[in-house]
Design an enzyme around this catalytic site. Structure first.
Site, PDB file in Angstrom:
ATOM      1  CB  THR A  76      -0.928  -0.005   1.232  1.00  0.00           C
ATOM      2  OG1 THR A  76      -1.638  -1.240   1.224  1.00  0.00           O
ATOM      3  CG2 THR A  76      -1.919   1.137   1.203  1.00  0.00           C
TER       4      THR A  76
ATOM      5  CB  SER B 105      -7.927 -16.456  -8.060  1.00  0.00           C
ATOM      6  OG  SER B 105      -6.607 -16.726  -8.382  1.00  0.00           O
TER       7      SER B 105
ATOM      8  N   GLY C 298     -25.179  -6.952  25.746  1.00  0.00           N
ATOM      9  CA  GLY C 298     -25.483  -5.697  26.433  1.00  0.00           C
ATOM     10  C   GLY C 298     -24.260  -5.065  27.079  1.00  0.00           C
TER      11      GLY C 298
ATOM     12  CD  GLU D 214      -2.756  -9.726   2.349  1.00  0.00           C
ATOM     13  OE1 GLU D 214      -1.906  -8.827   2.550  1.00  0.00           O
ATOM     14  OE2 GLU D 214      -2.612 -10.609   1.481  1.00  0.00           O
TER      15      GLU D 214
ATOM     16  CD  GLN E 123     -16.411  -2.109   0.249  1.00  0.00           C
ATOM     17  OE1 GLN E 123     -15.279  -2.412   0.610  1.00  0.00           O
ATOM     18  NE2 GLN E 123     -17.327  -1.709   1.111  1.00  0.00           N
TER      19      GLN E 123
HETATM   20  C1  LIG Z   1      -4.195  -1.724  10.327  1.00  0.00           C
HETATM   21  C2  LIG Z   1      -3.837  -1.872   8.891  1.00  0.00           C
HETATM   22  C3  LIG Z   1      -2.852  -2.754   8.506  1.00  0.00           C
HETATM   23  C4  LIG Z   1      -2.483  -2.864   7.176  1.00  0.00           C
HETATM   24  N1  LIG Z   1      -1.456  -3.704   6.827  1.00  0.00           N
HETATM   25  C5  LIG Z   1      -1.000  -3.684   5.552  1.00  0.00           C
HETATM   26  C6  LIG Z   1       0.191  -4.401   5.202  1.00  0.00           C
HETATM   27  O1  LIG Z   1       0.791  -5.113   6.005  1.00  0.00           O
HETATM   28  N2  LIG Z   1       0.668  -4.263   3.941  1.00  0.00           N
HETATM   29  C7  LIG Z   1       0.048  -3.480   3.005  1.00  0.00           C
HETATM   30  O2  LIG Z   1       0.528  -3.393   1.883  1.00  0.00           O
HETATM   31  N3  LIG Z   1      -1.103  -2.824   3.279  1.00  0.00           N
HETATM   32  C8  LIG Z   1      -1.628  -2.889   4.539  1.00  0.00           C
HETATM   33  N4  LIG Z   1      -2.747  -2.188   4.863  1.00  0.00           N
HETATM   34  C9  LIG Z   1      -3.415  -1.397   3.836  1.00  0.00           C
HETATM   35  C10 LIG Z   1      -4.699  -2.031   3.337  1.00  0.00           C
HETATM   36  O3  LIG Z   1      -4.426  -3.165   2.569  1.00  0.00           O
HETATM   37  C11 LIG Z   1      -5.467  -0.947   2.568  1.00  0.00           C
HETATM   38  O4  LIG Z   1      -5.949  -0.020   3.528  1.00  0.00           O
HETATM   39  C12 LIG Z   1      -6.606  -1.499   1.749  1.00  0.00           C
HETATM   40  O5  LIG Z   1      -6.122  -2.254   0.679  1.00  0.00           O
HETATM   41  C13 LIG Z   1      -7.532  -0.394   1.207  1.00  0.00           C
HETATM   42  O6  LIG Z   1      -6.794   0.586   0.573  1.00  0.00           O
HETATM   43  P1  LIG Z   1      -7.028   2.139   0.937  1.00  0.00           P
HETATM   44  O7  LIG Z   1      -6.954   2.263   2.421  1.00  0.00           O
HETATM   45  O8  LIG Z   1      -6.097   2.952   0.129  1.00  0.00           O
HETATM   46  O9  LIG Z   1      -8.515   2.422   0.524  1.00  0.00           O
HETATM   47  P2  LIG Z   1      -9.071   2.792  -0.926  1.00  0.00           P
HETATM   48  O10 LIG Z   1      -8.504   1.876  -1.946  1.00  0.00           O
HETATM   49  O11 LIG Z   1      -8.903   4.248  -1.130  1.00  0.00           O
HETATM   50  O12 LIG Z   1     -10.606   2.440  -0.732  1.00  0.00           O
HETATM   51  C14 LIG Z   1     -11.485   3.231   0.044  1.00  0.00           C
HETATM   52  C15 LIG Z   1     -12.864   2.574  -0.029  1.00  0.00           C
HETATM   53  O13 LIG Z   1     -13.320   2.521  -1.397  1.00  0.00           O
HETATM   54  C16 LIG Z   1     -13.623   1.176  -1.760  1.00  0.00           C
HETATM   55  N5  LIG Z   1     -13.265   0.960  -3.153  1.00  0.00           N
HETATM   56  C17 LIG Z   1     -12.055   1.189  -3.738  1.00  0.00           C
HETATM   57  N6  LIG Z   1     -12.091   0.832  -5.033  1.00  0.00           N
HETATM   58  C18 LIG Z   1     -13.336   0.346  -5.269  1.00  0.00           C
HETATM   59  C19 LIG Z   1     -13.990  -0.196  -6.440  1.00  0.00           C
HETATM   60  N7  LIG Z   1     -13.362  -0.320  -7.589  1.00  0.00           N
HETATM   61  N8  LIG Z   1     -15.280  -0.592  -6.303  1.00  0.00           N
HETATM   62  C20 LIG Z   1     -15.931  -0.491  -5.125  1.00  0.00           C
HETATM   63  N9  LIG Z   1     -15.362   0.018  -4.001  1.00  0.00           N
HETATM   64  C21 LIG Z   1     -14.088   0.421  -4.079  1.00  0.00           C
HETATM   65  C22 LIG Z   1     -12.807   0.318  -0.820  1.00  0.00           C
HETATM   66  O14 LIG Z   1     -13.362  -0.978  -0.666  1.00  0.00           O
HETATM   67  C23 LIG Z   1     -12.852   1.124   0.466  1.00  0.00           C
HETATM   68  O15 LIG Z   1     -14.046   0.843   1.140  1.00  0.00           O
HETATM   69  C24 LIG Z   1      -3.163  -2.095   6.182  1.00  0.00           C
HETATM   70  C25 LIG Z   1      -4.209  -1.223   6.563  1.00  0.00           C
HETATM   71  C26 LIG Z   1      -4.534  -1.101   7.889  1.00  0.00           C
HETATM   72  C27 LIG Z   1      -5.637  -0.146   8.260  1.00  0.00           C
END
Ligand SMILES: Cc1cc2nc3c(=O)[nH]c(=O)nc-3n(C[C@H](O)[C@H](O)[C@H](O)COP(=O)(O)OP(=O)(O)OC[C@H]3O[C@@H](n4cnc5c(N)ncnc54)[C@H](O)[C@@H]3O)c2cc1C
Length: 404
Positions: free
Chosen positions: A137, A331, A357, A381, A385
């Site tokens: 990310t 997959s 509760g 991971e 969505q």
């Molecule tokens: C505590 C924590 C630990 C993490 N650990 C790791 C890690 O070890 N390694 C790593 O690489 N990442 C890690 N992450 C990152 C995590 O994988 C991402 O937060 C996640 O993939 C979502 O990406 P984003 O936060 O940029 O949200 P966005 O991609 O910006 O999405 C925001 C919202 O929009 C929705 N959305 C996005 N695109 C679409 C679409 N095409 N259709 C419908 N809905 C959509 C998403 O489902 C989400 O609800 C971690 C995150 C947290 C909070």
């Protein structure tokens, strides 16, 4: 006919993992939730014990390193793992104990399963026995991992990495970080490869650690990569940019790690259901399996509905892992399992807080904590969505360009 029993050969592993969860994780669960960011030192001794369990076992171990591809893999991109089911079963038990602590276990990071999934034998030899986090990310690339901007340029015998990685689970504590970077951004997703970066590499700069809603025992790190030099052979898998294969090589990791995250969700869900069952029993309400749900008290009927969801999620998860163990591309099932288990975990843990509760909401029990820990399992991971999008693409035969 569906056989719900744990296969006999996995029973000792499940029982050992349950013992660890009961005797080590549960007693310190609240302590490290409150002491966010403090390293759970009790895990050092435990990690050695789990290493021992893994070494003494030919069916894989309880942690993420148990995931392996088999020696028979001929590089055709198909998933051929031997130990996914046992790993999933072990992870379920450990997360019944505490998911934040499992994510803090030395040498059991998601980066370890990425290495196990795609590394060559030499790389497995070199990096085995170390703790690896996973860094995909970026500020501008979360769900759309193909949009990552971190670059890797070849310079003599080294790659030079530049970019930013955020939300890296165990990023501060791990020995290695598996970093996704592009060899050539003009070539799109096929050019994205993973690289092993040692945590003490001077080019890998820690920006900050996050404060979080749940899994507070686990550290979450943000990094900058500034002219971060790694040896040429730190690239995992093949350096070839194969437009035909596209993203498949990198995505193969997810076929292994998504069932693991689903397993984490199953463990937390079961913990909440068990606690709620005894909470209801203490209030004089036994769930009765001999009469229809709707003929019982509304709380019992709700409990039965949640339990049915849990069973469905559990079966889906075991199925995805079993397919990987049996040379079947998984997959679709891996995404189905992640979507079902992640959503079930969030719904059930909150439902349990509701049913119990004040006991559910207070800090005297762990129910409120589990409802906070649950949410991340539906996010990392690949979010809920995104999993549904992948399932839809596969079922409808659409490409990522056609359905997004
Ligand atoms: C505590 C924590 C630990 C993490 N650990 C790791 C890690 O070890 N390694 C790593 O690489 N990442 C890690 N992450 C990152 C995590 O994988 C991402 O937060 C996640 O993939 C979502 O990406 P984003 O936060 O940029 O949200 P966005 O991609 O910006 O999405 C925001 C919202 O929009 C929705 N959305 C996005 N695109 C679409 C679409 N095409 N259709 C419908 N809905 C959509 C998403 O489902 C989400 O609800 C971690 C995150 C947290 C909070």
């Amino acid at each position: 006919m569906i056989n719900l029993e744990t296969p006999k050969k996995f029973k000792p592993l499940v029982s050992q993992a349950n013992q660890v969860a009961t005797e080590v994780f549960r007693p310190i669960s609240r302590k490290y939730d409150l002491a966010e960011g403090e390293y759970p030192k009790e895990l050092d001794m435990l990690a050695s014990l789990i290493d021992g369990m893994n070494e003494g076992s030919d069916i894989g171990g309880a942690g993420a390193t148990g995931v392996r591809r088999s020696d028979s893999d001929n590089g055709d991109g198909r998933n051929r793992n031997g130990t996914n089911l046992s790993t999933v079963l072990g992870v379920i038990e450990l997360c019944w104990g505490d998911v934040g602590l499992l994510l803090s276990m030395p040498r059991q990071g998601l980066g370890n399963s990425a290495i196990a999934s795609v590394a060559t034998e030499e790389q497995l030899e070199r990096y085995g026995g170390q703790w690896a986090a996973m860094a995909i990310t970026e500020p501008e690339a979360g769900s759309d991992s193909a949009a990552i901007r971190t670059t890797a340029e070849l310079d003599g015998d080294e790659y030079v990495l530049n970019g930013e990685k955020i939300f890296v689970t165990a990023g501060d504590r791990a020995d290695l970080i598996v970093v996704w970077a592009s060899l050539d951004r003009s070539k799109g997703r096929a050019a994205i490869k993973s690289f092993i970066v040692e945590r003490d590499n001077p080019g890998l700069k820690l920006d900050r650690l996050e404060h979080k809603l749940g899994i507070r025992a686990s550290d979450t790190a943000n990094f900058r990569l500034e002219d971060c030099r790694v040896p040429k052979d730190a690239l995992l898998g093949s350096p070839e940019v194969d437009a035909k294969q596209g993203f498949a090589g990198a995505m193969q990791t997810f076929d292994n790690t998504r069932p693991l995250v689903a397993a984490m969700a199953i463990g937390v869900t079961r913990a909440a259901l068990e606690e709620t069952r005894s909470c209801l029993a203490e209030a004089g309400m036994e769930v009765d399996y001999s009469v229809p749900a709707l003929s019982q008290h509304a709380a019992a009927a709700r409990f039965l509905g949640m339990e049915a969801d849990y069973e469905a999620a559990r079966l889906q998860t075991l199925h995805a892992a079993w397919m990987a163990d049996n040379d079947r591309p998984n997959s679709l099932q891996a995404s189905m399992a992640k979507a079902k288990a992640g959503r079930t975990c969030v719904d059930v843990t909150l439902g349990c807080v509701e049913l119990c509760g004040a006991v559910g909401y207070g800090e005297s029990e762990l129910l409120e904590k589990w409802s906070r820990d649950a949410k991340i399992l539906d996010i990392f991971e690949g979010t809920q969505q995104i999993q549904l999008l992948i399932v839809a693409r596969q079922l409808l035969g659409k490409s990522s360009a056609e359905l997004r």
